[in-house]
Structures are given as structure tokens and as C-alpha cells.
Design an enzyme around this catalytic site. Structure first.
Site, PDB file in Angstrom:
ATOM      1  N   ASP A   1       0.698  10.381   3.573  1.00 39.74           N
ATOM      2  CA  ASP A   1       1.291  11.337   4.495  1.00 39.74           C
ATOM      3  C   ASP A   1       0.209  12.286   4.998  1.00 39.74           C
ATOM      4  O   ASP A   1      -0.032  13.348   4.433  1.00 39.74           O
ATOM      5  CB  ASP A   1       2.396  12.102   3.764  1.00 39.74           C
ATOM      6  CG  ASP A   1       3.465  12.554   4.716  1.00 39.74           C
ATOM      7  OD1 ASP A   1       3.374  12.221   5.913  1.00 39.74           O
ATOM      8  OD2 ASP A   1       4.389  13.247   4.273  1.00 39.74           O
TER       9      ASP A   1
ATOM     10  N   CYS B   1      25.396  47.720  -9.330  1.00 36.16           N
ATOM     11  CA  CYS B   1      25.813  48.970  -9.966  1.00 36.16           C
ATOM     12  C   CYS B   1      25.686  50.183  -9.052  1.00 36.16           C
ATOM     13  O   CYS B   1      26.095  51.279  -9.414  1.00 36.16           O
ATOM     14  CB  CYS B   1      25.027  49.205 -11.253  1.00 36.16           C
ATOM     15  SG  CYS B   1      23.304  49.655 -10.958  1.00 36.16           S
TER      16      CYS B   1
ATOM     17  N   CYS C   1      16.328  47.636  -9.232  1.00 35.79           N
ATOM     18  CA  CYS C   1      17.467  48.513  -9.447  1.00 35.79           C
ATOM     19  C   CYS C   1      17.051  49.495 -10.537  1.00 35.79           C
ATOM     20  O   CYS C   1      16.525  49.099 -11.572  1.00 35.79           O
ATOM     21  CB  CYS C   1      18.656  47.683  -9.929  1.00 35.79           C
ATOM     22  SG  CYS C   1      19.871  48.645 -10.826  1.00 35.79           S
TER      23      CYS C   1
ATOM     24  N   TYR D   1      -7.283   1.866   5.945  1.00 36.89           N
ATOM     25  CA  TYR D   1      -6.343   0.779   5.680  1.00 36.89           C
ATOM     26  C   TYR D   1      -6.353  -0.343   6.719  1.00 36.89           C
ATOM     27  O   TYR D   1      -5.618  -1.299   6.592  1.00 36.89           O
ATOM     28  CB  TYR D   1      -4.916   1.299   5.501  1.00 36.89           C
ATOM     29  CG  TYR D   1      -4.449   2.276   6.555  1.00 36.89           C
ATOM     30  CD1 TYR D   1      -4.297   1.887   7.875  1.00 36.89           C
ATOM     31  CD2 TYR D   1      -4.156   3.596   6.205  1.00 36.89           C
ATOM     32  CE1 TYR D   1      -3.873   2.780   8.835  1.00 36.89           C
ATOM     33  CE2 TYR D   1      -3.719   4.505   7.163  1.00 36.89           C
ATOM     34  CZ  TYR D   1      -3.586   4.090   8.489  1.00 36.89           C
ATOM     35  OH  TYR D   1      -3.171   4.976   9.436  1.00 36.89           O
TER      36      TYR D   1
ATOM     37  N   CYS E   1      21.634  49.310  -5.470  1.00 35.04           N
ATOM     38  CA  CYS E   1      21.815  48.050  -6.188  1.00 35.04           C
ATOM     39  C   CYS E   1      23.173  47.450  -5.839  1.00 35.04           C
ATOM     40  O   CYS E   1      24.192  48.128  -5.929  1.00 35.04           O
ATOM     41  CB  CYS E   1      21.715  48.295  -7.693  1.00 35.04           C
ATOM     42  SG  CYS E   1      22.216  46.865  -8.664  1.00 35.04           S
TER      43      CYS E   1
ATOM     44  N   CYS F   1      23.307  49.030 -15.506  1.00 31.31           N
ATOM     45  CA  CYS F   1      23.618  48.000 -14.521  1.00 31.31           C
ATOM     46  C   CYS F   1      24.150  46.750 -15.217  1.00 31.31           C
ATOM     47  O   CYS F   1      23.488  46.166 -16.070  1.00 31.31           O
ATOM     48  CB  CYS F   1      22.377  47.660 -13.696  1.00 31.31           C
ATOM     49  SG  CYS F   1      22.674  46.350 -12.502  1.00 31.31           S
TER      50      CYS F   1
ATOM     51  N   LYS G   1       2.167   4.621   1.497  1.00 35.53           N
ATOM     52  CA  LYS G   1       2.141   5.158   2.856  1.00 35.53           C
ATOM     53  C   LYS G   1       1.748   6.627   2.763  1.00 35.53           C
ATOM     54  O   LYS G   1       2.528   7.475   2.334  1.00 35.53           O
ATOM     55  CB  LYS G   1       3.506   5.015   3.529  1.00 35.53           C
ATOM     56  CG  LYS G   1       3.468   5.452   4.983  1.00 35.53           C
ATOM     57  CD  LYS G   1       4.740   5.049   5.708  1.00 35.53           C
ATOM     58  CE  LYS G   1       4.624   5.232   7.203  1.00 35.53           C
ATOM     59  NZ  LYS G   1       4.380   6.597   7.616  1.00 35.53           N
TER      60      LYS G   1
ATOM     61  N   GLU H   1       0.847  -1.202   0.000  1.00 33.09           N
ATOM     62  CA  GLU H   1       0.000   0.000   0.000  1.00 33.09           C
ATOM     63  C   GLU H   1       0.873   1.240   0.000  1.00 33.09           C
ATOM     64  O   GLU H   1       1.948   1.221   0.599  1.00 33.09           O
ATOM     65  CB  GLU H   1      -0.865   0.026   1.282  1.00 33.09           C
ATOM     66  CG  GLU H   1      -1.655  -1.237   1.505  1.00 33.09           C
ATOM     67  CD  GLU H   1      -2.438  -1.212   2.831  1.00 33.09           C
ATOM     68  OE1 GLU H   1      -2.384  -0.199   3.552  1.00 33.09           O
ATOM     69  OE2 GLU H   1      -3.100  -2.225   3.110  1.00 33.09           O
TER      70      GLU H   1
HETATM   71  S1  IVH Z   1      -1.005   0.584   8.840  1.00 33.20           S
HETATM   72  C1  IVH Z   1      -0.693  -1.889  12.246  1.00 33.20           C
HETATM   73  N1  IVH Z   1      -1.138   1.517   6.408  1.00 33.20           N
HETATM   74  O1  IVH Z   1       1.795   5.432   9.046  1.00 33.20           O
HETATM   75  C2  IVH Z   1      -0.526  -0.984  11.155  1.00 33.20           C
HETATM   76  N2  IVH Z   1      -0.384   2.967   8.141  1.00 33.20           N
HETATM   77  O2  IVH Z   1       4.115   4.915  10.726  1.00 33.20           O
HETATM   78  C3  IVH Z   1      -0.757   0.432  11.491  1.00 33.20           C
HETATM   79  N3  IVH Z   1       0.091   5.240   7.399  1.00 33.20           N
HETATM   80  O3  IVH Z   1       0.205   5.793  12.139  1.00 33.20           O
HETATM   81  C4  IVH Z   1      -0.722   1.347  10.380  1.00 33.20           C
HETATM   82  N4  IVH Z   1      -0.418   4.924   5.289  1.00 33.20           N
HETATM   83  O4  IVH Z   1      -0.694   7.127  10.134  1.00 33.20           O
HETATM   84  C5  IVH Z   1      -0.822   1.790   7.684  1.00 33.20           C
HETATM   85  N5  IVH Z   1      -1.340   2.247   4.200  1.00 33.20           N
HETATM   86  C6  IVH Z   1      -1.037   2.494   5.482  1.00 33.20           C
HETATM   87  C7  IVH Z   1      -0.600   3.764   5.917  1.00 33.20           C
HETATM   88  C8  IVH Z   1      -0.275   3.956   7.255  1.00 33.20           C
HETATM   89  C9  IVH Z   1      -0.004   5.809   6.190  1.00 33.20           C
HETATM   90  C10 IVH Z   1       0.565   5.941   8.610  1.00 33.20           C
HETATM   91  C11 IVH Z   1      -0.351   5.814   9.793  1.00 33.20           C
HETATM   92  C12 IVH Z   1       0.464   5.216  10.899  1.00 33.20           C
HETATM   93  C13 IVH Z   1       1.853   5.521  10.447  1.00 33.20           C
HETATM   94  C14 IVH Z   1       2.830   4.527  11.007  1.00 33.20           C
END
Ligand code: IVH
Length: 674
Positions: free
Chosen positions: A118, A411, A426, A225, A408, A432, A116, A114
Site C-alpha cells: 500500500d 458532577c 473535573c 514487482y 463537569c 464526582c 499488495k 505477492e
Molecule cells: S502489479 C500489471 N504487484 O496495485 C500489473 N501491483 O491496483 C500491475 N501494487 O498500481 C501492477 N503491490 O501500485 C502489482 N505486488 C504488486 C503490487 C502492486 C501493490 C499496486 C500498484 C498498482 C496497483 C494496482
């Protein structure tokens, strides 16, 4: 109150919920936005007439009242875990090995991969299918009650669909899409409000608003997730099936999720997502691998607060902290003075960054940046690096406030500021040295006179050594003189002289652009050339006449008139013509009869058969307007490999997107005209 009103209200709510589901979960909008808005208004008006029929899960009831108290603490029914990280291929192999070592069946184990996301982790509790509360992660055991704010997120259902459990905690990441983040910051900048440093802060900050009406305006999203507590449902055998269940309850699940087996496949996933990182509509900082089998997950268990069965594979950082050592002031072609931060070199987003533009004094003030400060530098993809924010806690006592110099730095002419605007200039004009160098660089650049081999460094050398003082002097350079320059061989000198000579043949539009009139970019230069057709006509055009031309406003008109009224500019133009600069006569084509008249086209990414500039020239010749940014006015976007944010924006706005093959077909169709 008649039964039919009750039925009508129920039907409207169902239609709206169905639409939300189709839009946010299936990613397949079922009705146009206007129709959705109409249904919403109809429901609102019925509820206004019959307030007794309002229920908390009605789609009209997402935004609640402002609270003054602190967020209440909430204990998660099942703790919210965090993830361990791996940063390299080796660390990933070690993770996979640890898993195999612990499990009885040694296997090419199946993982779910998956992105991750942000943003900020949240837990949503549904009872009997109704959203009853929502919490931040907090310390994993106890979080804060953000139910009122979570309810404002349209992709989060207030009622679940399908075959949902009696009681269930779902976990996911609330995030702000890149487009929503950009839109928010653009507006905040206009209103002189605080900007968000990045989408993650934007999401977290928005969830901690005391006034849900503010959160409602923030355009947040969610991807779910995992599950916490789940009562009254048979557990699925795999994580992947769980995600399908979650989706069937009407909750959004990320569409980039894949199953992979063994480390090489995990790495393939990592690389393919990293490659597409910029093009994804949301910010991610890595990928997550999770053992697919729930039985295996249970056997593996946890260490401290992280599961043994999952890990995050982080991408290289796009943000780093470094020291702001100095601020220099650079003078541009039009005299605009730009503050540039000189940094302690820092490796971020794959390159070493030591200089970053701070744009203008307003930006320095907004950041409250001082010399000696620790600053966060961000470089995402190909975007130019920027100073995101200052870490105030680390400010040394002797940190120095910077001021715009009064003279400036190149110049010594007075520095002027136009009507309290952000830009200082300037006042030296072509006296210049800095402005002169920039003017010559611009003149020689690819989209202007296209003098091959005359790079920035060489122009600086030529001006510093007093070989040339203006653009016309270029045409008087000889190979014999040039070889005297440091690092200039005979052959290179000859080639440069040839390239300069070759640039004499140009077009009127390129010539006008090359002159570097303030605010006259390629498009305006093209307009001037095709509308007025001769240099004399352009030189002598008065403000009123210029204003009558398409897309020329009062500011540009004034700059054009002033430029050509200037004696020394006229002298340089005369010298250029005497040196032999020339162009074919501009043939008037009734603009409306040009094949692409009225079309605004954006090119993005790279093309195989021609450069973007060449493609652009051809489109302009066919009467199209070629723009650098996608907006509601864009007719078509031609996208090649590597296309990023422009492509996203086009897709978001529902603008037609075509590939290189379609562009070539278009050119072939009008071959005679190009
Ligand atoms: S799973 C037991 N899946 O990452 C698993 N976390 O560093 C718990 N996060 O606190 C998290 N995308 O905020 C999971 N696809 C994803 C995620 C994810 C972002 C974040 C989440 C978690 C942090 C952990």
C-alpha cells in the site's frame, strides 16, 4: 590529483553500494551502521577535496536541489497497468476459471503470489545501468517526473549490478514502513505539524515534495514487482524468474513472494498473509496473483487497463467513512475529561465501531472535527479504532464546533486546565460520581486488588444505587444486601462477597497501585514498596525523599505527597486496614543482588502456561523492570504467538527476542526466589 585518489574513491563507492545491496536487497547487513557512516564520511571528505571527481551516481549525490517548477510530464515507454480486484473466494475461482477457459492447456496453473503493498506505484528507467529518470504512475500512460525524489531513497540503486539490460523500465511500489510512519508522526505531533493519515498517503505525499531534502528525511522504501520496457536482455520464461533477475540487478524485491498452484493454494497464501498482516513491517491491502508463465501472460493479454493474467485479492477494509453524530465528554479516574466521538455505527477492520476516543481538545483541533462531519475511521488489527481525518469536502453548512464544557458533565464542578496543557480535569475529586466509579473499578481490577467478578457494570450499579461511595465500603457489602440488586442471584452475591474477602490478602505494591495515586502505575508502586517497605514510610515520605528513589521524578513525587496528605484519602486507607486488608512484610533485598536487577523486559503476545500478568509479577519479584513498550533500553523481549508491533520494533532495534520456553527456563533457574 593522483591516480590513487581516483582508485580510493571508486573503492569507497563500491563498498557503500555493496553494503546497500546486502542491506536492502539481500536483507543481510554486511557491516555495522557505524562502519557504513564512516565510509560515507570518508567519501564525502575526499569528494570535497577533489570536486572534479564527483559523479551523479556517487552515493553522496542522492539529495539534489530544490525546484520551484511543477513536475514535468513523462510518457512511460510501456504503459503502467492497474489490477482488477476480487473480494471473495468465489470471485477468485471465477478469475482462475476465466484463465483456464482462455488458454489452450487446461492445467492447475502456476501463479506467483505477492503482497499488495500500500504505497505509490513508480517506474524507474535505467540506461546502461544508470538510473536516468523516475516517474509516478499518473494515468498509466503519462506520469510525473519525480527523479530527484526517487534518488533520495537509499534502497534504490543509482547504478545497477550484474548482467543488466541496456535499457529497462522497472516498476514497483514506494512505501513507508510502519515504523518509519510511526516515527514520522510522533515527531510531527511533537512539533505540531500535520500528521499523515496512513503510510500510503505518507509515501505518495513524500514523492511529490518540491524539495528532495524533505523526501530524503522520510525514510521511504521500495519493492520492485514488474518490468516495463526491457531492451538488450533475453526475456525470462516466468514472472518468478524475472523477479530473480530484477533482484540480481540490485533492486529490492519483496521477500514474501511465493509460487502456488490452483485456487486452494492461492487461498492458503491469502490466509497466511492476512494472518500475518499486523506483524509485517509494512502496510498491505491484499495480495496479488500473477500467472507465472510469460507465454501464458502474453496469450491472455489485457482488458482495458488491467491484465487478464493477474488480479488483486483485497483484504477487508481497515478504513471506512462514517458520520460524527455527537461528541460526549467522559470523566476518568483522575478527573481527566476525554472527548468521545459517537459515530453512526460502521463496520471496519472486522468489528462494528460506534464510539472512538478523540483523546483531548488538541486532537479535535488538529483534526478540525465538527459534529455532522464525515470522518475516516481506521481500525487495524487489535489497535483501538481512531479517527484518521475529516473529509472537509463533505462538511455540511451546519457542522458544529465543539467546546470543552466549563462544568463537569457528571458532577457540575468547575473544569480546570493545568498550565495550558492538553488535558482538562473535573475539579470535583471523589465528590464526582464518575471519578468515584473509575477509582473503584481501578481498585478492583486484576492488576490491583483483583476482585474476581466485580466488573465495570456492577461497580456502576453499586455506586448508582448508593451501596458504596468509596473503595473501603466494598468490604462492608453482604450477600443479603447484594441480592436486592437487579440481575443478582443468590449464588453470585455469595461468590462476590467471597471474592471481596479474598482480595484482602494482597501485597504492599498492589495495594499502593490500587489506591490510584495519579501517575503511580505498577512499576512506580513496586518501587515505592520495595524501597520504602512499609505503608507508613510511603505515607510519610516527603518530596525530597521520593525524588531520591529510582525513576521517580518531580511530578510523580508531588502527586504522591499530595495524595497521602489528603485527609479523606487517609480515612479511606484506615478503613481499608480496619476491614482487614493486609500484606506480608516486605523483605529488603539489596536490589543489585536480585537476579534480574537492571534488566528491562517486555512481554508481548500470549503465553500458554501463564497469563502475561503472572509472568510479569514473577519477573518483577526477580528484580526486573517490566515495561509495556520496546525501546533502546529494553534488555529482552519475550514474545508469544500473536506478537505484533512490539516484536517488529525489537527486531528493528536488534533487541534479544526469546520465546515462552526461554521464559520458563529462566523462572526454573530462580525457582526458590519466586
Ligand atoms: S502489479 C500489471 N504487484 O496495485 C500489473 N501491483 O491496483 C500491475 N501494487 O498500481 C501492477 N503491490 O501500485 C502489482 N505486488 C504488486 C503490487 C502492486 C501493490 C499496486 C500498484 C498498482 C496497483 C494496482
Amino acid at each position: 590529483m593522483s591516480d590513487s585518489v581516483v582508485v580510493q574513491i571508486e573503492q569507497l563507492r563500491k563498498l557503500i553500494d555493496d553494503h546497500n545491496y546486502a542491506y536492502y536487497v539481500l536483507d543481510d547487513p554486511s557491516i555495522p551502521d557505524a562502519e557504513y557512516d564512516r565510509l560515507m564520511r570518508e567519501l564525502q571528505s575526499l569528494e570535497q577535496q577533489f570536486p572534479d571527481l564527483i559523479t551523479p551516481d556517487s552515493p553522496t549525490q542522492r539529495v539534489g536541489a530544490k525546484v520551484d517548477t511543477d513536475f514535468a510530464k513523462i510518457e512511460h515507454l510501456v504503459p503502467m497497468l492497474s489490477l482488477d480486484n476480487v473480494f471473495s473466494d468465489d470471485e477468485l475461482s471465477a478469475f482462475a476459471k476465466r484463465i483456464n477457459d482462455r488458454l489452450t492447456v487446461v492445467d492447475k496453473r502456476e501463479f506467483v503470489c505477492e503482497p499488495k503493498l500500500d504505497g505509490a506505484a513508480v517506474s524507474l528507467l535505467y540506461e546502461q545501468g544508470k538510473l536516468i529518470r523516475a516517474a509516478t504512475r499518473g494515468d498509466g500512460r503519462i506520469g510525473e517526473d519525480i527523479t530527484q525524489n526517487i534518488r533520495t531513497i537509499k534502497s534504490i540503486p543509482l547504478s545497477l549490478r550484474g548482467d543488466f539490460p541496456n535499457r529497462v523500465e522497472v516498476r514497483g511500489e514506494v512505501f513507508m514502513s510502519k515504523a518509519a510512519f510511526d516515527a514520522h508522526n510522533e515527531l510531527a505531533r511533537k512539533n505540531n505539524e500535520k500528521l499523515f493519515a496512513n503510510p500510503r498517503n505518507a509515501a505518495a505525499g513524500s514523492l511529490r515534495q518540491k524539495d528532495p531534502a524533505i523526501t530524503a528525511k522520510r525514510d521511504l522504501s521500495i519493492y520492485v514487482y514488474s518490468l516495463g520496457l526491457a531492451e538488450g536482455i533475453e526475456s525470462a520464461d516466468t514472472h518468478f524468474e524475472r523477479l530473480q533477475q530484477i533482484k540480481s540487478w540490485g533492486l529490492p524485491v519483496c521477500t514474501e513472494i511465493k509460487i502456488a498452484q490452483g485456487v486452494p493454494e492461492l487461498l492458503n497464501y491469502y490466509r497466511s498473509i492476512l494472518e500475518r498482516r499486523e506483524a509485517l513491517p509494512y502496510e498491505i491491502d491484499g495480495v496479488v496473483y500473477k500467472v507465472n508463465s510469460i507465454e501464458d501472460q502474453e496469450q491472455l493479454g489485457f482488458v482495458a487497463r488491467a491484465p487478464r493474467w493477474a488480479t488483486a485479492h483485497k483484504f477487508p477494509a481497515q478504513e471506512e467513512i462514517t458520520l460524527l453524530e455527537r461528541i460526549d465528554f467522559q470523566v476518568g479516574r483522575t478527573g481527566a475529561i476525554t472527548p468521545v466521538a459517537r459515530l453512526k455505527p460502521v463496520f471496519v477492520g472486522g468489528v462494528t465501531v460506534s464510539n472512538v476516543t478523540l483523546h483531548n481538545m488538541d486532537e479535535i483541533q488538529r483534526l478540525d472535527a465538527r459534529i455532522g462531519d464525515s470522518v475516516i475511521i481506521r481500525r487495524a488489527g487489535d489497535v483501538i479504532p481512531q479517527v484518521v481525518s475529516v473529509i472537509l469536502e463533505r462538511r455540511p453548512e451546519d457542522a458544529q464546533v465543539v467546546q470543552m464544557p466549563e462544568q463537569c458533565p457528571v458532577c457540575g464542578s468547575e473544569v480546570e486546565r493545568e498550565d495550558e496543557q492538553a488535558i482538562y480535569r473535573c475539579s470535583g475529586g471523589l465528590v464526582c460520581q464518575a471519578q468515584r466509579k473509575e477509582a473503584i473499578k481501578h481498585f478492583a481490577s486484576r492488576k490491583a486488588m483483583n476482585v474476581d467478578g466485580l466488573g465495570d457494570k456492577l461497580v456502576e450499579q453499586l455506586v448508582d444505587e448508593e451501596y458504596i461511595t468509596n473503595v473501603a465500603d466494598l468490604y462492608g457489602l453482604t450477600a443479603e444486601r447484594l441480592v436486592d440488586l437487579e440481575r443478582m442471584g443468590e449464588r453470585s452475591a455469595e461468590k462476590l462477597v467471597e471474592a471481596i474477602a479474598a482480595s484482602k490478602r494482597t501485597t504492599l505494591a498492589k495495594f499502593i497501585y490500587a489506591l490510584g495515586v495519579r501517575e503511580v502505575g505498577e512499576v512506580t508502586a513496586q518501587t515505592l514498596a520495595s524501597e520504602l517497605q512499609t505503608l507508613e514510610a510511603i505515607e510519610n515520605a516527603k518530596e525530597e525523599a521520593l525524588l531520591a528513589l529510582p525513576d521517580i521524578g518531580p511530578v510523580v513525587a508531588k502527586h504522591i505527597e499530595t495524595f497521602f496528605a489528603n485527609e479523606s484519602n487517609r480515612a479511606v486507607i484506615t478503613a481499608l486496614l480496619e476491614a482487614g486488608v493486609h500484606w506480608p512484610e516486605v523483605v529488603a533485598v539489596a536490589p543489585e543482588s536480585q537476579p534480574l536487577a537492571g534488566k528491562t523486559i517486555v512481554l508481548t503476545g500470549s503465553f500458554e502456561s501463564m497469563g502475561r500478568n503472572e509472568a510479569k509479577d514473577k519477573l518483577v519479584q526477580l528484580g526486573a523492570k517490566v515495561s509495556g513498550s520496546v525501546s533502546g533500553k529494553t534488555s529482552i523481549v519475550f514474545a508469544g504467538p500473536g506478537a505484533g508491533s512490539k516484536l517488529n520494533k525489537a527486531q528493528e532495534l536488534g533487541i534479544e527476542v526469546q520465546d515462552e520456553a526461554a521464559l520458563l527456563t529462566l523462572f526454573a533457574q530462580y525457582e526458590q526466589s519466586v
